[in-house]
Scaffold this active site. Structure first.
Site, PDB file in Angstrom:
ATOM      1  N   LYS A  13      31.383 -14.722 -18.996  1.00  0.00           N
ATOM      2  CA  LYS A  13      29.983 -14.794 -18.569  1.00  0.00           C
ATOM      3  C   LYS A  13      29.907 -15.187 -17.087  1.00  0.00           C
ATOM      4  CE  LYS A  13      28.557 -15.733 -23.292  1.00  0.00           C
ATOM      5  NZ  LYS A  13      28.255 -16.736 -24.334  1.00  0.00           N
ATOM      6  N   GLN A  29      27.455 -23.169 -25.213  1.00  0.00           N
ATOM      7  CA  GLN A  29      28.350 -22.284 -25.961  1.00  0.00           C
ATOM      8  C   GLN A  29      28.636 -22.847 -27.360  1.00  0.00           C
ATOM      9  OE1 GLN A  29      29.500 -19.194 -24.856  1.00  0.00           O
ATOM     10  NE2 GLN A  29      30.266 -18.995 -26.933  1.00  0.00           N
ATOM     11  N   ASP A  33      19.711 -17.450 -24.207  1.00  0.00           N
ATOM     12  CA  ASP A  33      20.301 -16.971 -25.465  1.00  0.00           C
ATOM     13  C   ASP A  33      19.205 -16.452 -26.408  1.00  0.00           C
ATOM     14  OD1 ASP A  33      23.079 -17.077 -25.471  1.00  0.00           O
ATOM     15  OD2 ASP A  33      23.144 -19.225 -25.917  1.00  0.00           O
TER      16      ASP A  33
END
Ligand code: NAP
Length: 297
Positions: free
Chosen positions: A53, A97, A120
């Site tokens: 990412k 994460q 997200d």
């Protein structure tokens, strides 16, 4: 005739390319979209995802920060980090994460992320907005699946879609998105899961079959209708002594079998996976645009 491959790398590259104009426009106003990733513990797969990412941000000219913390980090300490990022003007998108250590309550952490920085798309505010069909930051993997279909002109309207898997991050949101009264949606959607009776009978109804199961090669050719579109979300490691790492990645679909029966199919890797990162970049840019319009009012 074997199915046409849905090339996630190609579609992701085209999405990232389209983002460049929006990034340049922001940069001309002195704004660089910024993404912060919080990585807790030393799970190698999580570290790889976060690295990918950050690399994608760098390639696009976005600002990125990776905050690494030990697995002993407390809930309060994590929430404090999130609050700090919420107030940081350089950061437009925050992701924590997963998987998180067991002592951390994931929902509580998500609830502490400002919804307009929730790249997200997991905050219940964004989930609710998605459900009622209003603009919001959409979860990356499901949104990526819609983009894959759009790129290959596969319009789900009026089609039977079967989604195998009902997780909050893939199965349920992709089902909701495809059932919306909207473009690239209007499908008749069935959600199947581990309690579904006679799964092959259900999956054979699908014009578009989406597997988000998390077990290797559950979907076999006899579960797929001739000419169906097969989207494989699964990423599973299976032992393989012939590879350097001692394992290889396979999907939830038996690719070798199903490629002969489907009209379109995603490979693993190289199908849905690249789309998740592309949509994360897209959400970071959208978040940056939204926050900066808001600040000017
Ligand atoms: P998850 O939370 O474990 O959910 C799996 C779902 O599959 C559950 O709803 C489960 O049913 C259902 N299921 C499990 N075994 C089944 C079976 N034999 N028959 C029918 N249904 C079954 O998984 P997830 O987070 O959605 O992820 C799914 C897969 O996608 C994983 O391999 C993950 O690594 C991958 N993934 C990939 C990306 C990407 O970017 N490519 C992103 C996210 C996830 P119950 O609800 O009844 O337990």
């Amino acid at each position: 005739m074997p199915a046409q491959l849905i090339d996630g790398k190609e579609v992701a590259a085209s999405i990232l390319n389209e983002l460049k104009v929006r990034i340049e426009k922001l940069q001309s106003k002195g704004i660089t979209p910024g993404l912060a990733a919080v990585l807790i513990g030393d799970d190698p797969a999580s570290a790889t995802y976060v690295k990918a990412k950050a690399k994608a941000c760098k390639k696009l000219g976005l600002y990125s920060e990776v905050i690494k913390e030990p697995a002993t980090l407390t809930q309060e300490e994590l929430v404090r980090i999130v609050h700090k990022l919420n107030e940081d003007d350089k950061i437009h998108g925050i992701l924590v994460q997963s998987p998180l250590p067991e002592h951390i309550d994931e929902l509580s952490v998500t609830l502490n992320i400002k919804p307009d920085k929730d790249v997200d798309g997991f905050h219940p505010f964004n989930v609710g907005m998605m459900l009622i069909g209003r603009p919001s930051l959409l979860p990356c993997t499901p949104h990526g699946i819609i983009k894959l279909l759009a790129y290959y002109n596969i319009d789900p309207s009026g089609k039977e879609v079967v989604v195998v898997g009902r997780s909050n991050i893939v199965g349920k949101p992709v089902a909701v998105m495809l059932a919306q009264k909207a473009e690239m949606a209007n499908a008749t959607v069935t959600i199947a899961h581990s309690r579904t009776k006679n799964l092959p009978e259900v999956t054979r109804r699908a014009d578009i079959l989406i597997a988000a199961i998390g077990s290797p090669q559950v979907i076999h050719a006899d579960m797929v209708k001739e000419g169906a579109v097969v989207i494989d979300v699964g990423v599973n490691r299976v032992e393989d002594a012939n590879t350097k790492k001692g394992y290889r990645l396979v999907g939830d679909v038996d690719f070798e079998e199903c490629v002969e029966k489907a009209s379109y199919i995603t490979p693993v890797p190289g199908g849905v996976g690249p789309m998740t990162i592309a949509m994360l970049m897209s959400n970071t840019v959208t978040a940056s645009e939204t926050q900066n319009v808001f600040h000017k009012v």
